[in-house]
Write a protein that holds these residues in place. Structure first.
Motif, PDB file in Angstrom:
ATOM      1  N   TRP A  67     -22.445  29.210  21.139  1.00 29.89           N
ATOM      2  CA  TRP A  67     -23.525  29.688  21.530  1.00 29.89           C
ATOM      3  C   TRP A  67     -24.185  28.491  22.275  1.00 29.89           C
ATOM      4  O   TRP A  67     -24.775  28.787  23.472  1.00 29.89           O
ATOM      5  CB  TRP A  67     -24.555  30.152  20.356  1.00 29.89           C
ATOM      6  N   ILE A  68     -24.574  27.378  21.672  1.00 27.56           N
ATOM      7  CA  ILE A  68     -25.165  26.391  22.326  1.00 27.56           C
ATOM      8  C   ILE A  68     -24.534  25.984  23.411  1.00 27.56           C
ATOM      9  O   ILE A  68     -25.365  25.902  24.750  1.00 27.56           O
ATOM     10  CB  ILE A  68     -25.182  25.148  21.363  1.00 27.56           C
ATOM     11  N   ILE A  69     -23.166  25.776  23.716  1.00 27.53           N
ATOM     12  CA  ILE A  69     -22.735  25.365  25.056  1.00 27.53           C
ATOM     13  C   ILE A  69     -22.623  26.284  26.255  1.00 27.53           C
ATOM     14  O   ILE A  69     -23.065  26.089  27.239  1.00 27.53           O
ATOM     15  CB  ILE A  69     -21.020  25.028  24.499  1.00 27.53           C
ATOM     16  N   CYS A  70     -22.522  27.953  25.695  1.00 26.60           N
ATOM     17  CA  CYS A  70     -22.629  28.783  26.639  1.00 26.60           C
ATOM     18  C   CYS A  70     -24.105  28.620  27.363  1.00 26.60           C
ATOM     19  O   CYS A  70     -24.108  28.813  28.664  1.00 26.60           O
ATOM     20  CB  CYS A  70     -22.322  30.163  26.019  1.00 26.60           C
ATOM     21  N   PHE A  71     -25.039  28.578  26.425  1.00 18.95           N
ATOM     22  CA  PHE A  71     -26.563  28.724  27.082  1.00 18.95           C
ATOM     23  C   PHE A  71     -26.800  27.253  27.854  1.00 18.95           C
ATOM     24  O   PHE A  71     -27.676  27.581  29.046  1.00 18.95           O
ATOM     25  CB  PHE A  71     -27.528  29.194  25.912  1.00 18.95           C
ATOM     26  N   GLY A 137     -32.370  24.174  21.258  1.00 21.14           N
ATOM     27  CA  GLY A 137     -31.299  23.382  21.487  1.00 21.14           C
ATOM     28  C   GLY A 137     -30.475  23.107  22.791  1.00 21.14           C
ATOM     29  O   GLY A 137     -30.465  22.367  23.154  1.00 21.14           O
ATOM     30  N   SER A 138     -30.210  24.456  23.361  1.00 28.70           N
ATOM     31  CA  SER A 138     -29.503  24.334  24.479  1.00 28.70           C
ATOM     32  C   SER A 138     -30.333  24.166  25.617  1.00 28.70           C
ATOM     33  O   SER A 138     -29.860  23.495  26.539  1.00 28.70           O
ATOM     34  CB  SER A 138     -28.966  25.744  24.647  1.00 28.70           C
ATOM     35  N   LEU A 139     -31.764  24.304  25.706  1.00 22.05           N
ATOM     36  CA  LEU A 139     -32.516  23.611  26.729  1.00 22.05           C
ATOM     37  C   LEU A 139     -32.481  22.214  26.563  1.00 22.05           C
ATOM     38  O   LEU A 139     -32.404  21.562  27.784  1.00 22.05           O
ATOM     39  CB  LEU A 139     -33.889  24.245  26.589  1.00 22.05           C
TER      40      LEU A 139
END
Lengths: 280, 313
Positions: A67-71, A137-139
């Motif tokens: 999830w994190i990497i995709c976003f 997290g992803s931002l």
């Protein structure tokens, strides 16, 4: 005679350095695989974290990382490429503001990741109220890898020969047609290299995510970007510090999963790159 | 292009429609207490498979920072709440309930290859660890010990174990000699000690228990007249392993106890602790202590206007 000797020894120096680095890496990977392979199976991939080593699994961390990497990619790539295109194709190079921007981007690329964590905590977690979510997290990670993507894309765009641009203009193309239709496709292989490198970095990051609020135990996989999360490096770190010896082997299995994920992501990126290279 | 923007937009719009976090049990805090709470959370999945429990590890102090603002429901704490943290809690209008959940005994260990240490007294430990200590060899500690350089290992200065050990031995928390090998990872300390006969380390009981084949614990003598006591489940539980055993706690926000999920979790914590605490290398409190806490918890819940038996989610 002396020069010939220098020639030979320089050759051997470079060669031995290469093999030494590679050798250490291989020993490391071998060690990890030997330790972790007995735990690496479907049960490990599909189970929730547990206090007993036989039942412990990596499902939530793996899902969190994906999830994190995709976003992160979704946020960072458009911003990164657009910025690079602007800086290379539109911005007046000698303008002091543009030069300031350029210096800042180069500096940001070398900043320790923990600083991005603190930034993410202040802006995304607290001010914008995203709390400890995948979004926050992803931002944060997107900010972290943005400078690397910008710089790599700029280099790739710079390498596109002017003759291509002139030819397009000569055919009567507008500027956006030149940039989107000619420059960008030719630069894609170089841009992809930058993206591969930066995503690989993001996947291994622990420090900023711990600050932003990655969990250490979580027994459900995320369903939206506002859910809490954990990621592979956090889970691996958690296992590696356990008193029970079996958990160290499980940590090794976790590292193998992380490496495999990294390799498969890179494989996709390399495939895209080679397609565009052919197109060129 | 249009599709891209609509996706982004819809992602942000959905921000308002998700309030799922409200029903999750949010725990943060000490890494020492983490294994216990994790074991409970895992066990909690059996009766309550749908309740979401999330546990972070920010350290006792880091966890309290969030807890006093009401951001978390429960804080794992390897020490009691500090005055400064109490003041903050008051400022943010958050109250708390302290529940002891287990004992931890800080073990002083040496390598199996060390054949001269029979016991060590608190005074000798202080001689070694006090700030500005001049102890360089084992002989400096006790004249009958060999003239070998003493190599010291201990947990990093951010850990609760360091806080507690320095308070118990040197009299003041956070005061210690600084020239020893520090690591936040206790496994590193175990590795440092196991093959070095001249090494000495201290860390949590769980790490000693798991590595009994590699290292040995040194019995600790509280004063000149006291007997030297080995750290063990019995000695820690009975309180005879002084001064190096301590209780570890969870802090619960009473406001959160109004939520069925949090109440059920804490209740399950106290019910399952006697069974699970030992599993993860800690020493359980006496059975009656858990029962007393459980009773207090139920009373608190009723006082808050909830049912003693909360409905299952």
């Amino acid at each position: 005679m002396n020069r010939r000797l220098m020639d030979r020894s320089f050759y051997w120096f470079c060669k031995s350095m290469t093999w030494m680095a590679l050798g250490i890496l291989l020993i490391l990977i071998f060690h990890i695989c030997r330790q972790g392979c007995e735990y690496l199976d479907w049960q490990f991939l599909s189970s929730l974290p547990s206090r007993s080593p036989e039942k412990a699994g990596i499902k939530t961390a793996l899902a969190g990382t994906v999830w994190i990497i995709c976003f992160t990619a979704l946020f960072a790539i458009p911003f990164g490429i657009a910025t690079a295109l602007y800086l290379e194709e539109y911005a007046p190079k000698r303008h002091p503001f543009v030069r300031l921007l350029q210096i800042n981007i180069a500096n940001l690329a070398g900043m320790p990741s923990i600083i991005y964590g603190l930034l993410g905590l202040t802006i995304f977690v607290r001010s914008l109220g995203f709390e400890r979510s995948i979004l926050a997290g992803s931002l944060t990670l997107a900010l972290l890898i943005l400078p690397v993507i910008v710089i790599a894309s700029q280099e790739a765009i710079k390498a596109v020969p002017d003759s291509i641009r002139f030819a397009a203009y000569a055919m009567g193309a507008r500027r956006y047609q030149v940039v989107l239709g000619q420059v960008l496709p030719s630069a894609i292989p170089g841009i992809m290299t930058g993206i591969i490198l930066s995503i690989s970095r993001a996947i291994g990051e622990t420090a900023p995510l711990i600050i932003v609020g990655a969990m250490s135990y979580i027994a459900y996989t995320p369903e939206s970007i506002f859910d809490m999360f954990t990621v592979l490096p956090v889970q691996i770190y958690n296992w590696a510090g356990r008193p029970k010896e079996e958990f160290h082997a499980i940590a090794a299995a976790g590292i193998m999963v992380l490496l495999l994920l990294l390799l498969s992501l890179n494989f996709i990126a390399v495939t895209i790159r080679s397609r565009y290279q052919r197109y060129k | 292009m249009k599709v891209f923007f609509t996706t982004i937009l819809s992602l942000f719009v959905s921000a308002t429609s998700f309030a799922a976090k409200n029903d999750a049990v949010m725990v943060d805090g000490s890494s020492t207490v983490f294994p216990i709470t994790e074991a409970i959370a895992e066990d909690f999945r059996n009766p309550y498979p749908r309740v979401r429990v999330a546990i972070g590890v920010s350290g006792t102090g880091g966890g309290f920072k969030k807890f006093v603002k009401g951001e978390t429901d429960i804080n794992n704490a390897s020490r009691k709440i500090k005055d400064s943290e109490m003041a903050l809690a008051k400022k943010y209008n958050v109250s708390y309930k302290e529940i002891p959940v287990a004992y931890d005994g800080i073990s002083v260990v040496v390598s199996k290859k060390n054949d001269w240490v029979d016991y060590i007294s608190v005074a000798e430990l202080k001689k070694i660890w006090q700030p500005g200590s001049t102890v360089k060899t084992w002989k400096d500690v006790r004249a009958s010990w060999p003239d070998k350089e003493i190599r010291l290992y201990g947990p990093g200065t951010d850990s609760g174990t360091f806080d507690y050990f320095t308070k118990a031995i040197n009299g003041k928390a956070h005061v210690s000699r600084s020239n020893f090998t520090k690591s936040e990872d206790d496994n590193v300390l175990v590795q440092g000690v196991q093959n070095d006969p001249a090494a000495l380390a201290y860390f949590g009981f769980a790490y000693y228990q798991e590595n009994q084949d590699k290292i040995r614990a040194v019995p600790v003598k509280a004063n000149d007249t006291a007997k030297a006591i080995m750290p063990s489940v019995e000695s820690i539980n009975s309180g005879s392993y002084t001064p190096l055993s301590r209780a570890v706690y969870i802090y619960v926000n009473p406001e959160a106890l109004k939520k069925d999920n949090v109440y059920n979790f804490v209740r399950h914590y106290l019910q399952a602790a006697p069974r699970l605490v030992k599993d993860v290398g800690y020493v359980p409190l006496p059975k009656e202590a858990y029962l007393t806490e459980l009773k207090k918890l139920e009373q608190e819940r009723v006082a808050l206007g909830g049912d003693r038996l909360a409905k299952q989610d």
